[in-house]
Design an enzyme around this catalytic site. Structure first.
Site, PDB file in Angstrom:
ATOM      1  N   HIS A 159       0.813  -1.205   0.000  1.00 42.70           N
ATOM      2  CA  HIS A 159       0.000   0.000   0.000  1.00 42.70           C
ATOM      3  C   HIS A 159       0.851   1.261   0.000  1.00 42.70           C
ATOM      4  O   HIS A 159       0.395   2.321  -0.429  1.00 42.70           O
ATOM      5  CB  HIS A 159      -0.941  -0.001   1.203  1.00 42.70           C
ATOM      6  CG  HIS A 159      -2.057  -0.997   1.076  1.00 42.70           C
ATOM      7  ND1 HIS A 159      -3.123  -1.028   1.945  1.00 42.70           N
ATOM      8  CD2 HIS A 159      -2.277  -1.988   0.176  1.00 42.70           C
ATOM      9  CE1 HIS A 159      -3.942  -2.008   1.588  1.00 42.70           C
ATOM     10  NE2 HIS A 159      -3.435  -2.605   0.525  1.00 42.70           N
ATOM     11  N   HIS A 191      -0.584 -13.251  -0.761  1.00 43.06           N
ATOM     12  CA  HIS A 191      -1.950 -13.737  -0.564  1.00 43.06           C
ATOM     13  C   HIS A 191      -1.970 -15.211  -0.180  1.00 43.06           C
ATOM     14  O   HIS A 191      -2.898 -15.664   0.489  1.00 43.06           O
ATOM     15  CB  HIS A 191      -2.761 -13.519  -1.845  1.00 43.06           C
ATOM     16  CG  HIS A 191      -2.937 -12.074  -2.200  1.00 43.06           C
ATOM     17  ND1 HIS A 191      -3.368 -11.650  -3.437  1.00 43.06           N
ATOM     18  CD2 HIS A 191      -2.724 -10.939  -1.474  1.00 43.06           C
ATOM     19  CE1 HIS A 191      -3.424 -10.332  -3.462  1.00 43.06           C
ATOM     20  NE2 HIS A 191      -3.029  -9.882  -2.284  1.00 43.06           N
TER      21      HIS A 191
END
Length: 674
Positions: free
Chosen positions: A174, A406
């Protein structure tokens, strides 16, 4: 230029039709173009490219290696972005701008927010411009959900790493990437599954008829929107690009924001502090260790995606405030602005140091880090800064390679008490904000200890059903989205070249057959992936890359290691504010560098959990040799030494005000909302 009819969508159910792209000029004024207008200009350029391609198909065929036609000095130049460089104030010599501009003196927009992603390899679009690629035999690629079901279904298997490594990876992602999504004029989000008005950004994910989870729920489609097209900086007729809304630098922008205006809303304009909590400290649950979104004003709108990420935001806002208050004690005459900017410099340096010292060696392995010159210095200054290196984030990094984390995520978060005993109150990830340990005093401390203790899943192609069936699921829906399918669909949306195209450019052996592929991922993985694709050359980058066997001493396979390492090499070499750099007004002193080099993520977390013990290498379980838990606040888990930031090591306050007046447009005003 002869063209056919051009159709542009400006919002759900709203179109503009013209017989010639030149008729679009009245809709765009280059100076002061806002994000929606930039998106509209990008759509116009794409349509013009398609029209030109149709009318000059032979020229395009002959120039396929170029595929770029300049719009400068043509009737369409008004569609181009402004050419004027951003205004670089004197302050930008010492302090980063929030939007990343002015880092490179000759290329002041390199690495800035709201710029197109970089490309390591040219894209592969079906029509050479923006349509989704087809299979090698010309047929449609398998549905991303179909691939997810065959390849990414859950399987047990833990790694010798803690869940904290996945959490740092998300925060870092991010910090560096945020892909712009399409905007409609009325602000609504188009519906792509079952709606009558089919928005051109719609790229829904087809659900197989025999889907074991979604078919019984009569779900035939998962919502998906293509990323907004980027306005090309080079002003050419060419393929579709996408916009990175984050700065490409590791600068702690999730804490401070990517623009000065929103960064102001997170400040209280006193002692350099950021907003943390409300009201009376004694009664404020935020200051008693609660995980709650209202405790801070995040610099990134994604901070509340899940409790672990929100916890990290709370940790770093708290760390900023602790450092700022300590600097204020050292130099009580410093203004709020100076305290804020100097603390922001330190926090950004800590982000960089933790990433390259602790995170990347685990992800890439020591050999890859050495090969790409990613090893940090133990003393002295780094001499590798190169103004010719573009630090802009690559599309393949953002849309595929850096999504490896992930596969590490567990189906639930463990909480631990002060003595690291597991608290038996686990619930599924998608229920966290409804039923989880959120909002109560100490919930932050319990989750941080849990992330430092809980094992991550093994890095492979398997992903927990919490992410493939329940992503962002709410109580009003019986199902959620599929993160693996989204990753596959996003790669196709962005025109990422298929997996086999990346091997040779990365210096790896080519993959020409399924047998070659089996050597890279193992026979079982190759068999399952083989059922999902007609040709080995159809394999999506995310699917092939995440299935590879890991590099020696690292977590990811060689293709992802190549992409990730090249990006972090560019990120370091192309950043004038890199914390190890010497010879700039922004450089830290040798004594300050010595303090920063002693920082670890475990130290920062220790200061957030309010004492107790943690292991020094927070990404590795405490059971490992030489990683026993130690007392917070002492030894290697002690506080950062801020004594080198005494006044004699920095500008005087008078010099600061003269050199950096109104540094971020705040004019040193108090925050009326605090």
């Amino acid at each position: 230029m002869s063209t056919g009819r051009v159709t542009l969508w400006f919002g759900a159910g709203q179109t503009l039709q013209n017989d010639h792209p030149g008729a679009l000029l009245s809709h765009f004024n280059a100076p002061g173009i806002e994000s929606k207008q930039r998106e509209m200009a990008a759509y116009a350029t794409i349509e013009a490219t398609k029209a030109f391609r149709q009318s000059h198909i032979d020229d395009f065929a002959r120039q396929s290696h170029v595929q770029k036609i300049s719009l400068r000095r043509t009737a369409l130049e008004t569609l181009c972005p402004v050419r004027d460089p951003p205004t670089c104030m004197p302050a930008s010599k010492r302090y980063r701008t929030h939007d990343g501009t002015c880092n490179n003196k000759r290329r002041p927009r390199w690495g800035a927010s709201q710029m197109p992603f970089n490309r390591f390899l040219p894209p592969e679009y079906g029509d050479g411009v923006d349509s989704v690629r087809s299979s090698s035999d010309g047929s449609t690629l398998s549905s991303a959900r179909f691939v997810s079901l065959l390849v990414h279904g859950a399987r047990d298997g833990e790694a010798p790493l803690t869940m904290m490594i996945a959490q740092w990876g998300q925060l870092l992602d991010h910090d560096m990437t945020s892909t712009a999504q399409p905007r409609s004029i009325n602000g609504s989000v188009p519906s792509c599954c079952g709606g009558q008005d089919f928005h051109p950004s719609c790229f829904p994910i087809k659900v197989p008829l025999d889907d074991p989870w979604l078919s019984p729920l009569k779900v035939r489609c998962l919502e998906f929107l293509r990323s907004a097209p980027a306005q090309r900086r080079d002003c050419v007729l060419s393929w579709r690009e996408q916009t990175n809304q984050a700065t490409s630098f590791i600068d702690a922008s999730p804490i401070y924001s990517n623009n000065a205006r929103s960064s102001d809303s997170a400040r209280i304009f006193r002692n350099g502090l950021l907003v943390y909590g409300r009201g009376n400290l004694a009664d404020d649950v935020c200051h008693r260790g609660a995980i709650a979104a209202h405790c801070i004003r995040s610099g990134d709108g994604r901070s509340g995606e899940q409790p672990g990420l929100l916890a990290m935001h709370l940790v770093w806002v708290g760390e900023h405030n602790r450092i700022s208050l300590n600097l204020s004690d050292l130099n009580p005459h410093w203004s709020d602005e100076k305290l804020y900017q100097e603390t922001r410099r330190i926090i950004g340096a800590m982000f960089q140091h933790i990433t390259y010292r602790e995170f990347l060696p685990i992800i890439l392995g020591r050999e890859v880090c050495k090969l790409f010159d990613l090893e940090l210095l133990d003393s002295g200054y780094y001499n590798g800064y190169d103004a010719k290196v573009n630090p802009t984030i690559a599309n393949a990094f953002s849309s595929a390679a850096f999504r490896f984390g992930h596969s590490l995520v567990q189906s639930s978060y463990t909480r631990c008490d002060r003595h690291h005993n597991i608290i038996r109150n686990n619930i599924s990830l998608h229920e966290e904000f409804q039923k989880g340990d959120i909002g109560s005093a100490g919930s932050l401390h319990r989750l941080l200890r849990g992330l430092a203790s809980q094992r991550a899943l093994k890095r492979d192609e398997f992903i927990t059903p919490e992410l493939t069936n329940h992503l962002f699921q709410t109580p009003s829906f019986p199902f959620g989205l599929d993160l693996a399918a989204i990753n596959i669909q996003r790669g196709r949306d962005h025109g990422l070249a298929p997996y086999t195209s990346w091997r040779v450019p990365c210096g790896l052996t080519p993959i020409l057959s399924w047998n070659d592929f089996a050597n890279a991922v193992g026979p079982e993985s190759a068999r399952r992936i083989g059922h999902a694709y007609r040709s080995v050359h159809d394999i999506d980058l995310f699917v092939g890359g995440i299935a590879e066997r890991p590099v020696i001493g690292g977590l990811v396979g060689p293709t992802f290691a190549c992409i990730i390492a090249q990006q972090f090499s560019n990120t370091r070499r192309g950043d004038r504010f890199w914390y190890e750099n010497g010879g700039f007004e922004s450089s830290f002193t040798p004594a300050q560098l010595h303090s920063l080099r002693s920082v670890s993520l475990a130290q920062v977390l220790c200061r957030s959990v309010g004492g107790g013990t943690l292991q020094p290498h927070i990404f590795v379980p405490h059971e490992f040799m030489d990683n026993e838990r130690q007392s917070c606040g002492s030894g290697v888990l002690g506080d950062i030494d801020l004594s080198p930031w005494l006044e004699q090591d920095l500008l005087s306050e008078q010099d600061f005000k003269m050199a950096y007046p109104n540094i971020n447009g705040s004019f040193f005003k108090p925050n009326p909302n605090y």
